[in-house]
Write an enzyme that holds these catalytic residues in place. Structure first.
Site, PDB file in Angstrom:
ATOM      1  N   ASP A  67       7.223 -56.262  39.846  1.00 20.79           N
ATOM      2  CA  ASP A  67       8.511 -56.367  39.322  1.00 20.79           C
ATOM      3  C   ASP A  67       9.095 -55.108  38.784  1.00 20.79           C
ATOM      4  OD1 ASP A  67       8.202 -59.101  39.656  1.00 20.79           O
ATOM      5  OD2 ASP A  67       7.384 -59.387  37.940  1.00 20.79           O
ATOM      6  N   ASP A  73      17.547 -52.378  26.644  1.00 22.73           N
ATOM      7  CA  ASP A  73      19.013 -52.796  26.142  1.00 22.73           C
ATOM      8  C   ASP A  73      19.523 -53.534  27.398  1.00 22.73           C
ATOM      9  OD1 ASP A  73      18.848 -50.503  27.861  1.00 22.73           O
ATOM     10  OD2 ASP A  73      20.144 -49.280  26.225  1.00 22.73           O
ATOM     11  N   GLU A  96      28.574 -55.180  23.579  1.00 21.87           N
ATOM     12  CA  GLU A  96      28.951 -53.488  23.562  1.00 21.87           C
ATOM     13  C   GLU A  96      28.431 -52.952  24.754  1.00 21.87           C
ATOM     14  OE1 GLU A  96      27.700 -50.605  20.095  1.00 21.87           O
ATOM     15  OE2 GLU A  96      26.311 -50.520  21.741  1.00 21.87           O
ATOM     16  N   GLU A  97      27.536 -53.398  25.536  1.00 23.59           N
ATOM     17  CA  GLU A  97      26.831 -52.761  26.775  1.00 23.59           C
ATOM     18  C   GLU A  97      28.010 -52.912  28.082  1.00 23.59           C
ATOM     19  OE1 GLU A  97      23.866 -51.108  27.501  1.00 23.59           O
ATOM     20  OE2 GLU A  97      23.611 -51.047  25.200  1.00 23.59           O
ATOM     21  N   ASP A 118      26.037 -56.867  19.922  1.00 24.37           N
ATOM     22  CA  ASP A 118      25.671 -55.496  20.363  1.00 24.37           C
ATOM     23  C   ASP A 118      24.101 -55.999  20.411  1.00 24.37           C
ATOM     24  OD1 ASP A 118      24.349 -53.154  20.526  1.00 24.37           O
ATOM     25  OD2 ASP A 118      25.360 -52.139  18.556  1.00 24.37           O
ATOM     26  N   LEU A 120      21.252 -54.473  21.641  1.00 24.93           N
ATOM     27  CA  LEU A 120      19.966 -53.781  21.107  1.00 24.93           C
ATOM     28  C   LEU A 120      20.541 -52.387  20.570  1.00 24.93           C
ATOM     29  CD1 LEU A 120      17.044 -54.716  20.789  1.00 24.93           C
ATOM     30  CD2 LEU A 120      16.544 -53.352  23.053  1.00 24.93           C
ATOM     31  N   ASP A 121      20.881 -52.666  19.068  1.00 26.00           N
ATOM     32  CA  ASP A 121      21.505 -51.434  18.672  1.00 26.00           C
ATOM     33  C   ASP A 121      20.294 -50.333  18.174  1.00 26.00           C
ATOM     34  OD1 ASP A 121      23.784 -50.200  17.439  1.00 26.00           O
ATOM     35  OD2 ASP A 121      22.250 -49.821  15.992  1.00 26.00           O
ATOM     36  N   GLU A 282      29.905 -53.705  15.519  1.00 19.31           N
ATOM     37  CA  GLU A 282      29.042 -53.176  14.353  1.00 19.31           C
ATOM     38  C   GLU A 282      29.586 -53.436  12.944  1.00 19.31           C
ATOM     39  OE1 GLU A 282      28.567 -49.566  16.467  1.00 19.31           O
ATOM     40  OE2 GLU A 282      26.433 -49.999  17.137  1.00 19.31           O
TER      41      GLU A 282
HETATM   42  P1  AHM Z   1      24.129 -46.711  20.075  1.00 19.65           P
HETATM   43  O1  AHM Z   1      24.754 -48.178  19.788  1.00 19.65           O
HETATM   44  O2  AHM Z   1      24.054 -45.963  21.087  1.00 19.65           O
HETATM   45  O3  AHM Z   1      22.574 -47.415  19.691  1.00 19.65           O
HETATM   46  O4  AHM Z   1      24.249 -46.070  18.740  1.00 19.65           O
HETATM   47  C1  AHM Z   1      24.416 -46.488  17.501  1.00 19.65           C
HETATM   48  C2  AHM Z   1      23.578 -45.658  16.589  1.00 19.65           C
HETATM   49  C3  AHM Z   1      23.325 -46.635  15.207  1.00 19.65           C
HETATM   50  O5  AHM Z   1      22.367 -47.426  15.343  1.00 19.65           O
HETATM   51  C4  AHM Z   1      23.209 -45.534  14.121  1.00 19.65           C
HETATM   52  O6  AHM Z   1      23.759 -45.993  13.044  1.00 19.65           O
HETATM   53  C5  AHM Z   1      24.066 -44.340  14.947  1.00 19.65           C
HETATM   54  O7  AHM Z   1      23.893 -44.486  16.230  1.00 19.65           O
HETATM   55  C6  AHM Z   1      23.244 -43.198  14.606  1.00 19.65           C
HETATM   56  O8  AHM Z   1      24.126 -42.136  15.066  1.00 19.65           O
HETATM   57  P2  AHM Z   1      23.646 -40.666  15.058  1.00 19.65           P
HETATM   58  O9  AHM Z   1      22.622 -40.181  15.825  1.00 19.65           O
HETATM   59  O10 AHM Z   1      24.630 -39.756  15.634  1.00 19.65           O
HETATM   60  O11 AHM Z   1      23.322 -40.297  13.335  1.00 19.65           O
HETATM   61 MG    MG Z   2      25.402 -50.169  18.846  1.00 19.39          MG
END
Ligand code: AHM
Ligand code: MG
Length: 338
Positions: A67, A73, A96-97, A118, A120-121, A282
């Site tokens: 697979d 994400d 968010e994606e 969001d 997988l932040d 967020e």
């Molecule tokens: P993402 O949505 O692409 O994962 O980015 C969000 C992340 C947050 O989890 C975090 O607070 C921030 O980006 C960190 O950014 P930086 O690397 O500029 O400090």
């Molecule tokens: Mg995010």
């Protein structure tokens, strides 16, 4: 019988008990949160195997079963959509994606709620085994019926009826609010249940930790720069210097701030006037949780929850934290340094 066990409350039971606080509730909302909890458990199952990726096949390649292995994400994004598209509780989603709002398949009934997430932040942290998270936000629809609209998905943060996050960390936790306090549940993997572990979370009035990507220092406004220097100075009451903690994974940095107090910042800078973080996915959900816990969330000027959204993916500077710490920070931003 001697009662040696404390009361065990699963998230399902807690959601039902919370809904009973609203006499006109139909159970629809409980159903929605129930579906979301299932999605989260599926994401947890995959994130907890992330380190095995070299054994099982890396993202974009085939695994041992032949697979395609999805990036986590993308997997999280699709899992939430699929878990939520058919329950009849929602009329539209936005993630968010995805650039555009996510309509539900024609064949399924449409409900009265709207889900923003969001999936997988902080996913750039996965390979280093750093905690990552899912953030969600729920609104009531404002469109009349049928498919939801972009206006349903760009309501003011004040209109949220629930918000929460899941942190996939040393243990997996789900923290949520429906506007009646903030509750945290820890996943017991042996039984696959989220159990109430943090009742009515309140952020301390003042902390001793600040959290910011200080590598961006030279790009900030004078007020923010001076505030950081102030936090680093010693004072005679030993309330300063503050400690710096920055994981770079929003849910983790927020979770620590919520429990220990202090301040998290992602300010605007001269390269990026609106900061980096997203209002709808967020800032708004974390602001609702924080306010419910007695904290404060601003964009440097105004309350996050009062911002009138202009677009689905708009960014905002973000300052989250204890009452005292946000007040002091704001004084520096306003040029009224102490
Ligand atoms: P993402 O949505 O692409 O994962 O980015 C969000 C992340 C947050 O989890 C975090 O607070 C921030 O980006 C960190 O950014 P930086 O690397 O500029 O400090
Ligand atoms: Mg995010």
């Amino acid at each position: 019988m001697v009662d040696t066990l404390s009361k065990v409350v699963t998230i399902e039971r807690h959601i039902i008990e919370q809904e009973r606080l609203h006499p006109d509730a139909t159970g629809d909302f409980s159903g929605l949160l129930h579906d979301l909890t299932l999605a989260v458990k599926l994401i947890w199952r995959e994130t907890s195997k992330a380190g095995l990726v070299n054994l099982l096949g890396s993202a974009g390649k085939e695994n041992i079963h032949g697979d395609q292995v999805k990036k986590l994400d993308v997997f999280a994004d699709e899992t939430i959509y699929k878990a939520m598209d058919h329950g009849g509780h929602l009329c539209v989603m936005a993630s968010e994606e995805n650039e555009k709002i996510l309509y539900l398949p024609e064949k399924y009934p449409k409900g009265k709620y709207v889900l923003l997430y969001d999936p997988l932040d902080g996913s750039s942290n996965i390979d280093a085994n750093v905690s990552i998270g899912t953030i969600f936000s729920i609104y009531k629809r404002i469109s009349a019926d049928g498919n939801g609209t972009e206006a349903d998905c760009t309501q003011q943060g004040l209109k949220q009826i629930a918000a929460g996050y899941i942190i996939y960390g040393s243990s997996t936790m789900l923290v949520y609010t429906t506007g009646e306090g903030v509750f945290g549940f820890t996943l017991d993997p042996s039984i696959g249940e989220f159990l109430l572990s943090h009742e009515n979370i309140k952020i301390p009035e003042k902390g001793k930790i600040y959290s910011v990507n200080e590598g961006n220092y030279k790009y900030w406004d004078e007020g923010v720069k001076k505030y950081i220097k102030y936090l680093q100075e010693e004072d005679k009451n030993e309330s300063r210097p503050y400690s710096l903690r920055y994981i770079g994974s929003l849910v983790s940095d927020f979770h620590r701030t919520l429990l220990y107090g202090g301040i998290f910042m992602y300010p605007a800078d001269i390269r990026n006037k609106k900061g980096k973080l997203r209002l709808m996915y967020e800032a708004n959900p974390l602001a609702m949780i924080l306010e419910q816990a007695g904290g404060v969330a601003i964009d440097g000027e105004k309350r996050i929850l009062e911002i009138k959204p202009e677009s689905l993916h708009q960014k905002t500077p973000l300052f989250l934290g204890s009452k005292f710490d946000i007040k002091t920070c704001k004084e520096f931003i306003d040029g009224r340094e102490l």
